[in-house]
Design an enzyme around this catalytic site. Structure first.
Site, PDB file in Angstrom:
ATOM      1  CE  LYS A  41     -14.527   0.815  13.783  1.00 12.51           C
ATOM      2  NZ  LYS A  41     -14.729   2.056  14.543  1.00 12.51           N
ATOM      3  CB  VAL A  42      -7.412   1.627   8.737  1.00 14.18           C
ATOM      4  CG1 VAL A  42      -6.404   1.170   7.678  1.00 14.18           C
ATOM      5  CG2 VAL A  42      -8.822   1.619   8.146  1.00 14.18           C
ATOM      6  NE  ARG A  87     -10.481  10.799   2.834  1.00 15.27           N
ATOM      7  CZ  ARG A  87     -10.918   9.540   2.874  1.00 15.27           C
ATOM      8  NH1 ARG A  87     -10.081   8.554   2.538  1.00 15.27           N
ATOM      9  NH2 ARG A  87     -12.147   9.257   3.235  1.00 15.27           N
ATOM     10  CD  GLU A 121      -7.728  10.114  -4.834  1.00 17.16           C
ATOM     11  OE1 GLU A 121      -8.898   9.656  -4.913  1.00 17.16           O
ATOM     12  OE2 GLU A 121      -6.916   9.758  -3.967  1.00 17.16           O
ATOM     13  CG  HIS A 149      -8.896   6.175  -3.534  1.00 11.09           C
ATOM     14  ND1 HIS A 149      -9.187   7.492  -3.285  1.00 11.09           N
ATOM     15  CD2 HIS A 149      -9.206   5.512  -2.398  1.00 11.09           C
ATOM     16  CE1 HIS A 149      -9.665   7.629  -2.052  1.00 11.09           C
ATOM     17  NE2 HIS A 149      -9.680   6.424  -1.501  1.00 11.09           N
ATOM     18  N   GLY A 154      -7.943   1.134  -1.883  1.00 15.13           N
ATOM     19  CA  GLY A 154      -7.978   0.660  -0.499  1.00 15.13           C
ATOM     20  C   GLY A 154      -9.206  -0.146  -0.138  1.00 15.13           C
TER      21      GLY A 154
END
Length: 611
Positions: A218-219, A299, A328, A347, A349
Site C-alpha cells: 500500500k505505502v 522499520r 527508538e 518516526h 510517518g
C-alpha cells in the site's frame, strides 16, 4: 475425485512464525485453542468472532452509562471522529494514562479495550477481565504490546487499523526523498547558525533518476505514484506484487539484484521479519550503484545501521533519510543519526492530523463490528474452532504451513505469485473434511515470511485475494479407511520460475508434497522427485548426478562446519541418472559451507530453505 472447490484468496498489508516441532501447536498468532474460560469449543466461524459471554458476575453500569449497551474502555487518546462512532453504539470510558493496576481494576467492567502503543495488554489483563473482555482494538498497525496468545486463549478478538496511515507514510517518504536530495535539513541548520554556504549544499535533481521501491504494498505503491509525478523512473521488487497493478502505475517489477544494481534512490517499504532483518547490510550495499541514496520509513531493523555508517563513510551510499531506527529513540551518540549525510525524523510517518483521525475511525469501526459478532478483515488473531477438529488436524496444520513456506522460498523472479493449487488426498467424503484451517495455514506459509500481516482463519482468504493470489483446492478421493483424515497434501505454484528448477514438475508448476508420519510432518515430493525428509530445522535440496559417494561428500562438508544433519533422503529417476538429495539440518549453514556444497562436481543445483 471431487470437483475442485475454488477460493479467491489475498494483497497488501504486510512473516514468519512458529517452527512447529511436533503435532502440538506452539503458541503463536495462529493458535486455535478451546476457550480457556468456558471449556467449550466454538462451533462456527460466525460464533467464533464473538467470544463467549462473560462468566463474571454482572456489574452495574457506570454513572451515565446506558444499561444494555456494551462498554468500551479507551485507554489512550483517540480522535474525536472515532469516539463519536463508538458513543453511538456503546458506553465509552475514556481513561488515559492508567497504571497497570488501574487497568486491571477497570477491565472486568469492559467489553472492549482500545489502546495505542503505550498500553501493555498482557496476560494479566485478560485474566483480570473474568471473561468479559471480547475485543481489543489497537489504534495503529503494530500489535507488539498485546499478548495475542493470551487473547486467543481467553476468547478475545484482537483487531488493528492497518490502512489509515498509508497516505501519511507515503507522503513522509516523499518528503524525506526531496529534503535529502536538496540538503534541506543541513542547509536550514547552517543558515540558522549564521552561515551562508550555497556551494556546500548543492543537491541532486530527481527528474530522470531511478527510484527502486523495495516492498510494493500500500505505502510503496503510493510512493511510486508520487515519484512518477516528480519525473522519476520507478522500479520495484516484491515477490507478491501484481505485475498488472504495477504496470497500471507505470512501475516495472524487477529482481532484487537488478533493483540494487541500477537504482539511484532506494526506498524501503517492507516489514521487519526474520527474512528482512538487516536485509541491507555490507553485502547488499556492495552490490549497489556507487552514490545511491536510501530512504526508510518502514522499520529500522531492516537496515544494519553499522553497515550503513560504513557505506556512507566509503561513499557507496551518498546520503540516507531515515524515519525509523533499530532502537527508538536512538542513543544520543548514535553515529548514524549524527552523520552529516543523514537526514532524520523521529518516526513521524503516521503523524498527520488526518491520519490520526483516520486511524480513530478505522479502529472504532473494527471494534464495533467485532462487538456485533462480525468477522473483521483486520483481525490479527484467530477465532475458536471445535476442539475435536483441532486435535485431529493439528499435525496437518503444521504440515500445511511448512509446505506453503517451502513453496514460496522456491519461487524466483519478480513477477509475483498468482495461482496456487492445493490438493488433499483423503478417503473421507468432501463434506467430512473441513479444509478451511489447512487452507489458511498454507496461505500463512505463503505470505507471512515477507509480510507483516497476521494470517489466520479470519483473514486468510481476504489476504490472498488482496494480494492477487488465486488459491484453488482439489480433493483426491482415495480408497481406504477414513480414520486418517488426510493421506497427503500437495501445493503447486503455477506460472513462476524456480530457484531450484528440479522443483518444477512435468506440467510446469513448482510442486511440493508432504505427509504426516508418526505425528511429524515430512516432505515426500519435490517436483517429480520422491524424497522423505522430516520438516524440522531447515532443509538443503541438491540435484546431483546419481553416483556413489554423494551422501558422504555433502555430509563431510556439513560435518567440517559442525552443521548437524537430522535427516537425509535421496530420490532418483533411475539408477546412475539424476537424483534429488533432501538434507534436514539443525543449524543454518554459513555461506561458505553452502558454496562448498555447490562446488562438489556432481551437484548441478542446490538451494537452502528455512522451515
Amino acid at each position: 475425485m471431487a470437483a475442485p472447490s475454488q477460493t479467491t484468496a489475498a494483497t497488501h498489508q504486510r512473516v514468519l512464525l512458529p517452527a512447529h516441532q511436533s503435532a502440538t501447536l506452539a503458541p503463536s498468532v495462529l493458535r486455535l485453542p478451546v476457550c480457556a474460560n468456558c471449556n467449550r469449543a466454538r462451533l462456527s466461524v460466525s460464533a467464533a468472532a464473538a467470544p463467549a459471554a462473560s462468566t463474571a458476575a454482572p456489574s452495574a453500569p457506570a454513572d451515565g452509562a446506558v444499561a444494555g449497551k456494551p462498554t468500551v474502555l479507551v485507554a489512550e487518546k483517540l480522535g474525536a471522529a472515532g469516539l463519536d462512532l463508538l458513543r453511538e453504539f456503546a458506553n465509552v470510558d475514556c481513561s488515559y494514562g492508567l497504571s497497570p493496576e488501574e487497568l486491571r481494576a477497570k477491565i472486568p467492567l469492559c467489553d472492549a479495550l482500545i489502546v495505542r502503543s503505550g498500553t501493555k495488554v498482557g496476560r494479566d489483563v485478560f485474566e483480570a477481565s473474568g471473561g468479559r473482555l471480547r475485543v481489543v482494538g489497537r489504534a495503529g498497525v503494530g500489535i507488539d504490546n498485546v499478548d495475542l496468545a493470551a487473547a486467543t486463549e481467553h476468547g478475545c478478538l484482537v483487531v488493528n487499523a492497518p490502512t489509515a496511515n498509508t497516505i501519511a507514510a507515503a507522503e513522509h517518504g516523499i518528503a524525506l526523498l526531496t529534503a535529502m536530495s536538496r540538503n534541506i535539513a543541513q542547509a536550514d541548520a547552517s543558515l540558522k547558525a549564521g552561515k551562508w554556504q550555497r556551494n556546500k549544499y548543492v543537491g541532486v535533481s530527481l527528474v530522470g533518476k531511478t527510484l527502486a521501491i523495495l516492498g510494493f504494498g500500500k505505502v510503496g505503491s503510493e510512493v511510486a505514484r508520487r515519484a512518477k509525478g516528480l519525473g522519476m523512473h520507478v522500479i520495484a521488487h516484491d515477490p507478491y506484487a501484481s505485475a498488472d497493478r504495477a504496470r497500471s502505475i507505470g512501475v516495472e517489477l524487477v529482481s532484487m539484484e537488478e533493483a540494487m544494481a541500477t537504482a539511484d534512490f532506494i526506498s524501503l517499504h517492507m516489514p521487519l521479519t526474520p527474512a528482512t532483518n538487516k536485509m541491507l547490510n555490507d553485502e547488499t550495499f556492495a552490490k549497489m550503484k556507487k552514490g545511491v541514496r536510501i530512504i526508510n520509513v518502514a522499520r529500522g531493523g531492516v537496515i544494519d545501521e553499522d553497515a550503513l555508517v560504513r557505506a556512507l563513510d566509503s561513499g557507496i551510499v551518498a546520503q540516507a533519510a531515515l524515519d525509523v531506527f533499530t532502537k527508538e529513540p536512538p542513543a544520543p551518540d548514535n553515529k548514524l543519526v549524527l552523520h552529516e549525510n543523514v537526514t532524520v525524523t523521529p518516526h513521524l510517518g503516521a503523524s498527520t492530523v488526518e491520519a490520526q483521525e483516520g486511524v480513530a475511525v478505522e479502529i472504532a469501526e473494527a471494534v464495533i463490528g467485532a462487538l456485533k459478532g462480525e468477522l473483521a478483515a483486520s483481525a490479527v488473531n484467530a477465532p475458536m474452532v471445535p476442539a475435536e477438529v483441532l486435535s485431529e488436524l493439528a499435525p496437518y496444520v503444521v504440515l500445511a504451513e511448512k509446505l506453503g513456506r517451502l513453496a514460496v522460498q522456491l519461487v524466483a523472479g519478480g513477477g509475483g505469485i498468482k495461482s496456487v493449487k492445493v490438493s488433499y488426498a483423503s478417503a473421507r467424503a468432501p463434506d467430512d473434511l473441513d479444509t478451511r484451517l489447512l487452507r489458511a495455514m498454507i496461505t500463512k506459509g505463503l505470505i507471512e515470511p515477507i509480510s507483516s500481516v497476521f494470517v489466520n482463519l479470519v483473514n486468510a482468504d481476504f489476504t490472498a485475494k488482496q494480494r492477487g493470489v488465486r488459491i484453488t483446492e482439489e480433493r483426491i478421493l482415495l480408497d481406504g479407511s477414513p480414520e486418517t483424515p488426510i493421506d497427503y497434501i500437495q501445493v503447486q505454484i503455477a506460472h513462476v520460475e524456480s530457484k531450484f528448477p528440479s522443483a518444477i514438475c512435468e506440467t510446469g508448476e513448482i510442486t511440493v508434497e508432504g505427509r504426516v508420519k508418526d505425528g511429524i510432518p515430512h516432505l515426500t515430493k519435490v517436483g517429480a522427485f520422491q524424497v522423505d525428509v522430516s520438516l524440522e530445522g531447515s532443509l538443503i535440496l541438491c540435484r546431483q548426478v546419481d553416483q556413489p559417494g554423494m551422501i558422504g561428500s555433502v555430509g563431510s562438508v556439513l560435518g567440517e562446519e559442525n552443521v548437524n544433519v537430522n535427516f537425509m533422503s535421496v530420490g532418483r529417476i533411475a539408477p546412475r541418472k539424476h537424483a534429488v538429495m533432501a538434507i534436514g539440518v539443525d543449524e543454518e549453514p554459513s555461506k561458505g559451507t553452502l558454496t562448498k556444497i555447490g562446488e562438489i562436481p556432481a551437484i548441478e543445483e542446490f538451494v537452502f530453505l528455512k522451515i
